[in-house]
Design an enzyme around this catalytic site. Structure first.
Site, PDB file in Angstrom:
ATOM      1  N   HIS A 258     -86.535  61.714 -18.901  1.00  4.31           N
ATOM      2  CA  HIS A 258     -85.257  61.783 -19.620  1.00  4.31           C
ATOM      3  C   HIS A 258     -85.124  63.139 -20.282  1.00  4.31           C
ATOM      4  CE1 HIS A 258     -81.919  60.669 -22.240  1.00  4.31           C
ATOM      5  NE2 HIS A 258     -81.729  59.677 -21.384  1.00  4.31           N
TER       6      HIS A 258
ATOM      7  N   ASP B 202     -82.490  53.140 -16.648  1.00  5.87           N
ATOM      8  CA  ASP B 202     -82.103  52.676 -15.309  1.00  5.87           C
ATOM      9  C   ASP B 202     -83.220  51.944 -14.577  1.00  5.87           C
ATOM     10  OD1 ASP B 202     -79.449  53.617 -15.258  1.00  5.87           O
ATOM     11  OD2 ASP B 202     -80.225  55.651 -15.110  1.00  5.87           O
TER      12      ASP B 202
END
Ligand SMILES: CC(C)(COP(=O)(O)OP(=O)(O)OC[C@H]1O[C@@H](n2cnc3c(N)ncnc32)[C@H](O)[C@@H]1OP(=O)(O)O)[C@@H](O)C(=O)NCCC(=O)NCCS
Length: 385
Positions: free
Chosen positions: A264, A315
């Site tokens: 991320h 996700d």
């Protein structure tokens, strides 16, 4: 001066503060995420998507009366213009749901009588319409592109239940509705992510809210952003069994390929949202008595952490959750989009309350001082002419 300019440049705008917001705060060090001051870990289990959308838009938790009024508005705005349905019917078979969603929002704008009204009240009304219609657009788009009979939205179900109903033709059972609702809350907002920022760039020109949402949906589509959840499920299906997981991942890493659902830009010690969805993935696999995808996910998580030190992002576990909820892969990113529409609209309204055109500058790296040569005098120019 030149030196100063170079120092300010950060590829991908990483670490750059590009605006101020009172909507959402990410603390990457403590790995926390709050919406309007409320911890996502509380909201995900105690709130509903409708209540969270209200919180994001209006800045405070609603009273029971305000929540009913807001939920009733959303329920009454679920139908989409017949022209969108016609267009979806004529679209090429198997058009991707994200492309249909982007097009459907754009077309819906033509049938909103307030599209050019940029007053604050009109923007709140348009925001509610967009949040209400996006699930219908996502479900209809998928069903019609796959030549399935469309299922009309129902106004007696919550946003989460209604979407599952429109996709599957039956109401959710057991923990399915609550788990899906929780995933919508988790996806509803995330500060200055790429899609929200693209909506802000669009709206800062004083364009309309629909145009902002179209920009955002187009931006979300990419696999480095919202498209990752669909890619994660493709990976799990391709791996196929826990036994094959390690070799599959090692092969991809040896080829320097990225493993979808890991890493991320902001969280470097783990994405706060991933453990909530990991719990959900375990709960739904136990309910369905089918834990193959959850178990492969755990093995992949272990190998990627060991080999690259990378942790799952939002996700990652969303993929196994949605698969067990019986949702087709290509609706995963539209689901992210319909949930995030609450965050996008909130940012758009916040931007308009104190707008300044977003227009950064760049550092020029091209040639300078070239002399223009007429076409006929250029090398090879006469031939071309
Ligand atoms: C999300 C993402 C774009 C953030 O990337 P970023 O902050 O720009 O980090 P970088 O791209 O600079 O990557 C830093 C290093 O980690 C590696 N890395 C990052 N994510 C990786 C992943 N998912 N798989 C393998 N390696 C990864 C990069 O290859 C790079 O290694 P290097 O320094 O040896 O070249 C990136 O982690 C990624 O591509 N993840 C997969 C897509 C995804 O899940 N997106 C959803 C985000 S919520």
């Amino acid at each position: 001066m030149e030196e100063e300019k170079k120092k300010e440049y950060s590829p991908g705008l990483e670490g750059i503060i590009a605006g101020k917001t009172g909507i959402c705060e990410i603390d990457p060090e403590r790995a926390t995420l709050t919406y309007r001051g409320y911890d996502i870990r509380d909201l995900a289990v105690k709130s509903t998507y409708e209540e969270t959308a209200y919180l994001l838009l209006y800045g405070e938790l609603p009273t029971a009366g305000k929540l009913k009024e807001f939920s009733d508005t959303l329920r009454s705005e679920r139908a989409v213009p017949g022209e969108v349905v016609d267009l979806y019917r004529r679209a090429p078979q198997k058009s991707h749901s994200m492309d249909l969603l982007r097009t459907g929002i754009s077309l819906s704008a033509l049938y909103d009588p307030e599209v050019w009204d940029d007053s604050i009240d009109a923007n709140y009304r348009k925001a509610a319409r967009i949040i209400a219609k996006m699930p219908t657009l996502a479900a209809l788009g998928y069903r019609l592109a796959h030549r399935k009979k469309p299922i009309e939205p129902r106004d007696d179900l919550s946003a989460a239940e209604n979407f599952l109903y429109m996709m599957r033709g039956s109401e959710p059972e057991g923990p399915a509705g609550r788990i899906f609702d929780s995933s919508l809350i988790i996806y509803a907002e995330h500060e200055y992510n790429a899609s929200s920022f693209s909506a802000l760039v669009t709206i800062s020109t004083r364009s309309d809210i629909y145009s902002g949402i179209v920009s955002a949906v187009g931006t979300l589509k990419g696999p480095l952003h919202g498209g990752a959840n669909e890619e994660v499920m493709k990976m799990l299906l391709d791996i196929g069994s826990v036994e094959k997981a390690e070799a599959w991942i090692m092969d991809k890493l040896a080829k320097k390929q990225r493993i979808m659902g890991f890493g991320h830009r902001v969280y470097k010690h783990g994405d706060t949202r991933a453990p909530i969805l990991k719990e959900a993935s375990l709960e739904i696999c136990k309910f369905e008595n089918y834990c193959r995808w959850h178990d492969i996910s755990l093995k992949v998580e272990e190998v990627v952490k060991r080999e690259k030190g990378l942790l799952p992002n939002v996700d990652y576990f969303a993929a196994s959750v949605y698969y067990l909820l019986g949702l087709p892969l290509e609706t995963y990113t539209p689901i992210f989009a319909m949930a995030r529409s609450a965050g996008w609209c909130s940012h758009i309204i916040e931007q308009l309350s104190d707008n300044r055109l977003i227009r950064p500058t760049s550092e020029y790296t091209g040639k300078r001082g070239l002399k223009y040569v007429p076409l006929g005098e250029r090398e090879g120019g006469q031939k071309a002419a």
